[in-house]
Design a protein around this motif. Structure first.
Motif, PDB file in Angstrom:
ATOM      1  N   LEU A 100       0.809  -1.222   0.000  1.00 13.50           N
ATOM      2  CA  LEU A 100       0.000   0.000   0.000  1.00 13.50           C
ATOM      3  C   LEU A 100       0.844   1.275   0.000  1.00 13.50           C
ATOM      4  O   LEU A 100       0.351   2.340  -0.341  1.00 13.50           O
ATOM      5  N   ASP A 101       2.126   1.149   0.354  1.00 12.35           N
ATOM      6  CA  ASP A 101       3.005   2.316   0.344  1.00 12.35           C
ATOM      7  C   ASP A 101       3.942   2.317  -0.862  1.00 12.35           C
ATOM      8  O   ASP A 101       4.907   3.095  -0.901  1.00 12.35           O
TER       9      ASP A 101
ATOM     10  N   HIS B 234      -1.764  -4.423   6.539  1.00 15.51           N
ATOM     11  CA  HIS B 234      -2.894  -3.479   6.447  1.00 15.51           C
ATOM     12  C   HIS B 234      -3.742  -3.888   5.233  1.00 15.51           C
ATOM     13  O   HIS B 234      -3.681  -3.229   4.189  1.00 15.51           O
TER      14      HIS B 234
ATOM     15  N   TRP C 166      -8.681   1.270   6.621  1.00 15.09           N
ATOM     16  CA  TRP C 166      -9.235   2.299   7.498  1.00 15.09           C
ATOM     17  C   TRP C 166     -10.743   2.378   7.275  1.00 15.09           C
ATOM     18  O   TRP C 166     -11.211   2.531   6.143  1.00 15.09           O
TER      19      TRP C 166
ATOM     20  N   TRP D  80       7.753   4.226  12.983  1.00 11.92           N
ATOM     21  CA  TRP D  80       7.166   3.945  11.663  1.00 11.92           C
ATOM     22  C   TRP D  80       8.022   4.583  10.573  1.00 11.92           C
ATOM     23  O   TRP D  80       9.110   5.101  10.819  1.00 11.92           O
ATOM     24  N   ARG D  81       7.519   4.551   9.374  1.00 11.54           N
ATOM     25  CA  ARG D  81       8.323   4.851   8.194  1.00 11.54           C
ATOM     26  C   ARG D  81       8.714   6.337   8.082  1.00 11.54           C
ATOM     27  O   ARG D  81       8.043   7.203   8.633  1.00 11.54           O
TER      28      ARG D  81
ATOM     29  N   TYR E  61       9.159   9.108   5.213  1.00 12.27           N
ATOM     30  CA  TYR E  61       9.112   9.521   3.812  1.00 12.27           C
ATOM     31  C   TYR E  61       8.941  11.027   3.782  1.00 12.27           C
ATOM     32  O   TYR E  61       8.836  11.659   4.842  1.00 12.27           O
TER      33      TYR E  61
ATOM     34  N   ASP F  54       6.026  12.594   5.809  1.00 12.57           N
ATOM     35  CA  ASP F  54       5.702  12.073   7.109  1.00 12.57           C
ATOM     36  C   ASP F  54       6.863  11.219   7.596  1.00 12.57           C
ATOM     37  O   ASP F  54       7.296  10.331   6.871  1.00 12.57           O
TER      38      ASP F  54
HETATM   39  C1  BMA Z   1       0.124   4.506   8.375  1.00 10.78           C
HETATM   40  C2  BMA Z   1       0.569   5.641   7.479  1.00 10.78           C
HETATM   41  C3  BMA Z   1       0.086   5.343   6.093  1.00 10.78           C
HETATM   42  C4  BMA Z   1       0.592   3.980   5.641  1.00 10.78           C
HETATM   43  C5  BMA Z   1       0.268   2.914   6.656  1.00 10.78           C
HETATM   44  C6  BMA Z   1       0.894   1.579   6.336  1.00 10.78           C
HETATM   45  O1  BMA Z   1       0.467   4.725   9.695  1.00 10.78           O
HETATM   46  O2  BMA Z   1       1.978   5.725   7.491  1.00 10.78           O
HETATM   47  O3  BMA Z   1       0.566   6.336   5.226  1.00 10.78           O
HETATM   48  O4  BMA Z   1       0.023   3.638   4.417  1.00 10.78           O
HETATM   49  O5  BMA Z   1       0.710   3.310   7.926  1.00 10.78           O
HETATM   50  O6  BMA Z   1       2.278   1.666   6.281  1.00 10.78           O
END
Ligand code: BMA
Length: 400
Positions: free
Chosen positions: A95-96, A122, A133, A361-362, A364, A367
Motif C-alpha cells: 500500500l506504500d 494493512h 481504514w 514507523w516509516r 518519507y 511524514d
Molecule cells: C500509516 C501511514 C500510512 C501507511 C500505513 C501503512 O500509519 O503511514 O501512510 O500507508 O501506515 O504503512
C-alpha cells in the motif's frame, strides 16, 4: 559370532542415542529459536527497529542500498518492519508502493546480516474492497442510510453492506468468507517465498490485527464483538500456521509455517487499561509470544508520557505472568518537531521496562517517525544510539 552381535547391538543403541540427541536439538523450531534469541537479546538491551527502512527516507526514495538509520548511526536497524497490505489482492506493490519482490530481497538481506524481521498487514476491507481504514466506509454508510430514510425506503437499508459487519462476514458462513480464505492463501504464499540464500525458510515476527482497541481499522474494537475478534484471529492464525513448508533442509522437523512465525499481538496506546480489560481480546498464551503496543505521541507530551508509562506497566506485568516478551511495535513523534524528543520524552519511559525492541514507523518526505540525519532529532538520536544497551544489527549479530 556372539561378540559381533553384541557389538552390532551396541552400535545400534549408540546411533539411536546420538540420533535422538540430534532430533532433540533440531526439535526446536526456527520460531522457538528466534524467541530464545529475543530473550537473550533483551537481557543486553533494547533493539532499534524501523519500518520500510531500505526503501525510502525523508529526502530520498526507491534507491538501493540506502537507509536513514545507517546514514545516521552507521548501522542498520536490528529489527526491520515490512507490510503485506496489498498482497491479498495479488498486487505487486504494497500500500506504500514497496514492490513485494524487493521486500523479499531486503528480508533475506536483513536475516543474513543477523537482523530480525517483523511483518505487519494493512489489508483492504474484504467486504467492501476499500482500505483498512474504516472511517470513510462508515461515513458513506451513514449517509446512504440517512438518504434512504428521507425517501422512506427503510426496506433497502438492510441490503447495504454495513462496514461494521466486516469481521462477521469473513467468518464461516459470512458473505466474504471465501474471499478472505483466498486472501489468507496469498499471504501464506508470500510468506513461503521468504527464504535465505540456501533456500531455507526465514523465521519472522508476524503482527496482524494491530491497534485493535481503536476503531479506525475494520477489525477494531467497535467493529466486532470480542467473540468475533477471537474467531477471526484464530482463523487467520490457524490457516497460516498449517501451511506446509517444503524446502527446509536445515530443519527437517519444522514442516509448517507455524515453525517459522513468532506471533505478535499489539493493541494501541490506551493509557487506562486494567489487566483484565487488556486480556479480553488477547488471543492467548498458546497463540502469542510478543506482546506490545503501537504508541505514537499525537497529543501533549505529558499525556503521552503518563499513558505510555501506565500501559507499559500493565503490559510488563502481563508479560511477566504469562512468560512473554514485550515490544514497542510502532512508535514515534510525527515529523520530529522537537529535537530532544527521543532522549528527553521517550527514552526515560522506555528504559523503565524490559522492552525488547522499539520500532518507529516509516520515514518519507511528507511524514516521518524514525531516526534520520534529515530529522531535527538527528543529534539527539545519534547520542542515544551510542549508548551500549541500544542495539543495532551489529550488536545482535553474535547473539544466537
Ligand atoms: C500509516 C501511514 C500510512 C501507511 C500505513 C501503512 O500509519 O503511514 O501512510 O500507508 O501506515 O504503512
Amino acid at each position: 559370532m556372539k561378540k559381533a552381535y553384541l557389538l552390532l547391538a551396541l552400535f545400534i543403541i549408540q546411533s539411536a542415542f546420538i540420533g535422538s540427541m540430534a532430533a532433540t536439538k533440531s526439535a526446536k523450531s526456527p520460531a522457538e529459536q528466534l524467541i530464545q534469541r529475543l530473550v537473550k537479546i533483551q537481557k543486553k538491551g533494547y533493539m532499534y527497529g524501523h519500518q520500510d527502512d531500505p526503501f525510502y527516507g525523508i529526502t530520498w526514495d526507491w534507491e538501493k542500498d540506502r537507509s536513514d538509520t545507517k546514514e545516521l548511526v552507521g548501522d542498520y536497524p536490528a529489527v526491520m518492519g515490512f507490510d503485506l497490505g496489498g498482497i491479498e489482492l495479488g498486487d505487486d506493490k504494497d500500500l506504500d508502493g514497496v514492490p513485494f519482490d524487493w521486500a523479499r530481497e531486503e528480508i533475506r538481506k536483513q536475516y543474513e546480516r543477523g537482523g530480525i524481521v517483523t511483518i505487519s498487514w494493512h489489508p483492504r476491507n474484504p467486504l467492501l474492497g476499500t482500505t483498512a481504514w474504516i472511517q470513510n466506509d462508515t461515513t458513506a454508510y451513514n449517509e446512504a442510510v440517512d438518504a434512504l430514510k428521507k425517501i422512506h425506503r427503510e426496506d433497502l437499508i438492510a441490503k447495504i453492506d454495513n462496514p461494521k459487519n466486516t469481521v462477521k462476514e469473513i467468518l464461516p458462513g459470512g458473505k466474504a468468507y471465501e474471499k478472505y480464505q483466498l486472501w489468507l492463501k496469498r499471504v501464506a504464499d508470500y510468506l513461503l517465498t521468504l527464504k535465505d540464500s540456501k533456500g531455507n525458510q526465514i523465521p519472522v515476527v508476524f503482527r496482524p490485527w494491530h491497534e485493535n482497541n481503536g476503531s479506525w481499522f475494520w477489525w477494531g474494537q467497535k467493529l466486532c464483538t470480542d467473540e468475533q475478534f477471537h474467531q477471526f484471529w484464530n482463523m487467520t492464525q490457524d490457516y497460516i500456521n498449517a501451511v506446509v513448508v517444503t524446502s527446509n533442509t536445515n530443519h527437517p522437523t519444522s514442516t509448517t509455517l507455524k515453525d517459522y512465525i513468532v506471533w505478535s499481538y499489539s493493541p494501541n496506546l490506551q493509557g487506562n487499561w486494567t489487566e483484565e480489560q487488556w486480556l479480553v481480546r488477547y488471543p492467548g498464551d498458546d497463540r502469542v509470544d510478543v506482546i506490545g503496543e503501537d504508541a505514537y505521541q499525537w497529543g501533549t507530551e505529558e499525556d503521552y508520557k503518563s499513558q505510555l508509562d501506565a500501559d507499559l506497566q500493565i503490559i510488563t506485568s502481563i508479560a511477566q505472568k504469562h512468560g512473554k516478551l514485550i515490544a514497542m511495535t510502532e512508535c514515534g513523534r510525527q515529523n520530529s518537531p522537537d529535537p530532544t524528543w527521543w532522549q528527553r520524552v521517550f527514552k526515560p519511559v522506555i528504559e523503565k521496562y524490559p522492552v525488547c525492541w522499539l520500532l518507529p514507523w516509516r520515514n518519507y518526505s511528507k511524514d516521518h517517525f524514525g531516526a534520520s540525519k534529515d530529522a531535527k532529532t538527528a543529534d539527539d538520536f545519534k547520542a542515544w544510539a551510542g549508548q551500549k544497551n541500544f542495539l543495532f544489527v551489529k550488536d545482535i549479530k553474535g547473539i544466537k
